[in-house]
Design an enzyme around this catalytic site. Structure first.
Site, short mmCIF file in Angstrom:
data_model
loop_
_atom_site.label_atom_id
_atom_site.label_comp_id
_atom_site.label_asym_id
_atom_site.label_seq_id
_atom_site.Cartn_x
_atom_site.Cartn_y
_atom_site.Cartn_z
N SER A 182 0.67 -1.40 0.18
CA SER A 182 0.07 -0.16 -0.27
C SER A 182 0.79 1.46 -0.24
O SER A 182 0.56 2.15 -0.59
CB SER A 182 -0.61 -0.03 1.15
OG SER A 182 0.04 -0.20 1.96
N HIS A 210 -5.43 -3.35 -2.52
CA HIS A 210 -5.17 -2.23 -3.55
C HIS A 210 -5.32 -3.06 -4.76
O HIS A 210 -4.75 -2.53 -6.56
CB HIS A 210 -4.10 -1.46 -4.01
CG HIS A 210 -3.84 -0.92 -2.49
ND1 HIS A 210 -4.42 0.72 -2.46
CD2 HIS A 210 -3.50 -1.40 -0.99
CE1 HIS A 210 -4.60 0.83 -1.56
NE2 HIS A 210 -3.22 0.13 -0.29
N LYS A 240 -11.38 0.87 -1.46
CA LYS A 240 -11.14 1.61 -2.68
C LYS A 240 -10.94 1.28 -3.56
O LYS A 240 -12.18 2.17 -4.03
CB LYS A 240 -9.56 0.97 -2.67
CG LYS A 240 -9.16 1.25 -0.95
CD LYS A 240 -7.64 0.55 -0.38
CE LYS A 240 -7.51 1.46 0.76
NZ LYS A 240 -6.93 0.17 1.98
C1 LIG Z 1 -7.08 -0.05 2.99
C2 LIG Z 1 -6.53 -1.07 3.14
C3 LIG Z 1 -6.71 -2.48 4.44
C4 LIG Z 1 -7.85 -1.51 5.43
O1 LIG Z 1 -9.27 -1.45 4.49
P1 LIG Z 1 -10.06 -0.64 4.86
O2 LIG Z 1 -11.42 -1.69 4.03
O3 LIG Z 1 -10.37 0.35 4.83
O4 LIG Z 1 -10.38 -0.70 6.80
C5 LIG Z 1 -6.18 -3.70 4.41
N1 LIG Z 1 -5.10 -4.06 3.87
C6 LIG Z 1 -4.42 -2.75 3.21
C7 LIG Z 1 -3.38 -3.62 2.46
C8 LIG Z 1 -4.93 -1.84 3.33
O5 LIG Z 1 -3.97 -0.73 1.82
#
Ligand SMILES: *Cc1c(COP(=O)(O)O)cnc(C)c1O
Length: 384
Positions: A182, A210, A240
């Site tokens: 990320s 992602h 996302k």
């Molecule tokens: C954003 C993210 C999460 C968390 O997901 P949410 O739905 O925002 O709680 C988990 N793992 C990774 C790699 C992320 O980038």
């Protein structure tokens, strides 16, 4: 002064001195992908809404229709009030896209990770963890009370070494990694990881927060590899590229049955609101039918790196490592003055001395926006 306030102020003091106190500024996100902060419209290069689906008319309509019909809240945990038909449909769709027997939707990606890992791994077990794994993977791992062996980022020789040293001292073993990292935007070598997992009796879990929607024709980072690597635990988020909220696990039927029976962050929390579930379903329709649209964020990221002679990125996330925290935040502020919203990322989100500007590219960025950003980065002295 109350002792609680004194405690908080004492904790904050060194963080303020190091420039690490966080401020969450009021910011409106607009349908064109831009944001408004302090009365100024900025082009955002820091949002994970890669396809701008959170403002897509089809998602908005689906969320409105579901809200009109089913209300704004789920009422309780699914284990109490039962499964909403939309959730059943969403889980079936996710399983189909990921090629698994079944799926389970959680209220967020964070909830998914803290619920999944302790369901399968306990104090007699071991977790092999890429050092740059997301914070909620660390949180899930520590809740499991298993031994955690952290391997250097994407270093398969180091992972093999740790497996050789430790695997046999524990019962079950899990290897966990982000699919797309990320804060760095690179891919995990899922082909080698799945091979190592199979050879050493480890289970493999990927967090593809992602990946879904933007990698591998929208199906996620696993689809960047051929043949497709075997990944029995495929976790991700709906928050996302999907433009909604929620997390998920795609896996076999027995694995999902155990999750639904035992995973505490599923059982003891309220289900997603129907509007979010309907929006996620509408997003999956778009992702499945518009692979060209899904490829735009990565294309835009590559356009950016070409303009600046930076290495070609694997994903729509491009970091420029600055190192020093104060310098990083100064650049982020200068970019804001020039009309760009770019997040400065500091420790502990990233390791010490690797503070960075992190750019995320979306399908809505226009060539002239990217060009203007590149020019500005040179002008303010981030790059020469
Ligand atoms: C954003 C993210 C999460 C968390 O997901 P949410 O739905 O925002 O709680 C988990 N793992 C990774 C790699 C992320 O980038």
């Amino acid at each position: 002064m109350k002792s609680l306030d004194t405690f908080a102020l004492n904790k904050l003091k060194p963080l303020i001195e190091k420039g690490l106190k966080r401020e969450i500024l009021v910011t409106e996100r607009l349908a064109n992908g831009n944001v408004i902060r302090s009365g100024q419209e900025l082009i955002s290069f820091c949002c994970n809404d890669y396809l701008s689906l959170s403002h897509h008319p089809k998602l908005i309509q689906a969320a409105k229709d579901a809200t009109d019909r089913f209300g704004t809240g789920a009422g309780a945990s699914r284990l109490i009030t039962g499964n909403h038909p939309l959730l059943l449909e969403l889980e079936q769709r996710l399983a189909q896209i990921k090629g698994t027997q079944d799926a389970c939707v959680f209220s967020s990606g964070y909830m998914a990770n803290i619920g999944i890992i302790p369901t399968f791994i306990g104090p007699k077990d071991i977790i092999f963890l890429d050092e740059l794994s997301h914070a909620c993977i660390y949180a899930g791992s520590s809740l499991s009370e298993a031994h955690c062996a952290i391997f250097r980022h994407n270093d398969m020789a180091h992972l093999q070494e740790l497996i050789d040293q430790k695997r046999n001292d524990y019962q079950n073993a899990l290897i966990v990694t982000d699919g797309v990292f990320s804060m760095d935007g690179d891919l995990a070598p899922l082909d080698i990881l799945s091979q190592l997992a199979n050879e050493n009796e480890c289970w493999l879990m990927t967090d593809d927060a992602h990946g879904l929607g933007v990698m591998g024709d929208g199906k996620g980072s696993r689809h960047m590899f051929s043949p497709l690597p075997d990944i029995p635990l495929q976790m991700g988020t709906l928050s996302k590229a999907i433009g909604s909220l929620g997390g998920y696990l795609c896996a076999s039927k027995p694995v999902i049955d155990l999750i639904k029976t035992r995973s505490r962050s599923l059982i003891y929390t309220t289900a997603l609101p129907p509007g979010n579930v309907a929006a996620a379903l509408a997003a999956l329709d778009i992702i499945e039918t518009e692979p060209d649209y899904c490829s735009l964020p990565l294309k835009n990221a590559r356009h950016f790196t070409q303009l600046l002679d930076l290495p070609e990125p694997d994903s729509p996330i491009v970091p420029i490592i600055i190192g020093d925290t104060a310098r990083t935040m100064k650049f982020a502020a200068a970019l804001e003055q020039e009309g760009f919203l770019v997040s400065g990322i500091r420790p502990p989100t990233v390791p010490q001395d690797t503070a960075r500007l992190r750019f995320t590219f979306s399908a809505l960025h226009k060539p002239q926006d990217i060009k203007a950003l590149a020019t500005t980065l040179k002008k303010i002295g981030v790059l020469s």
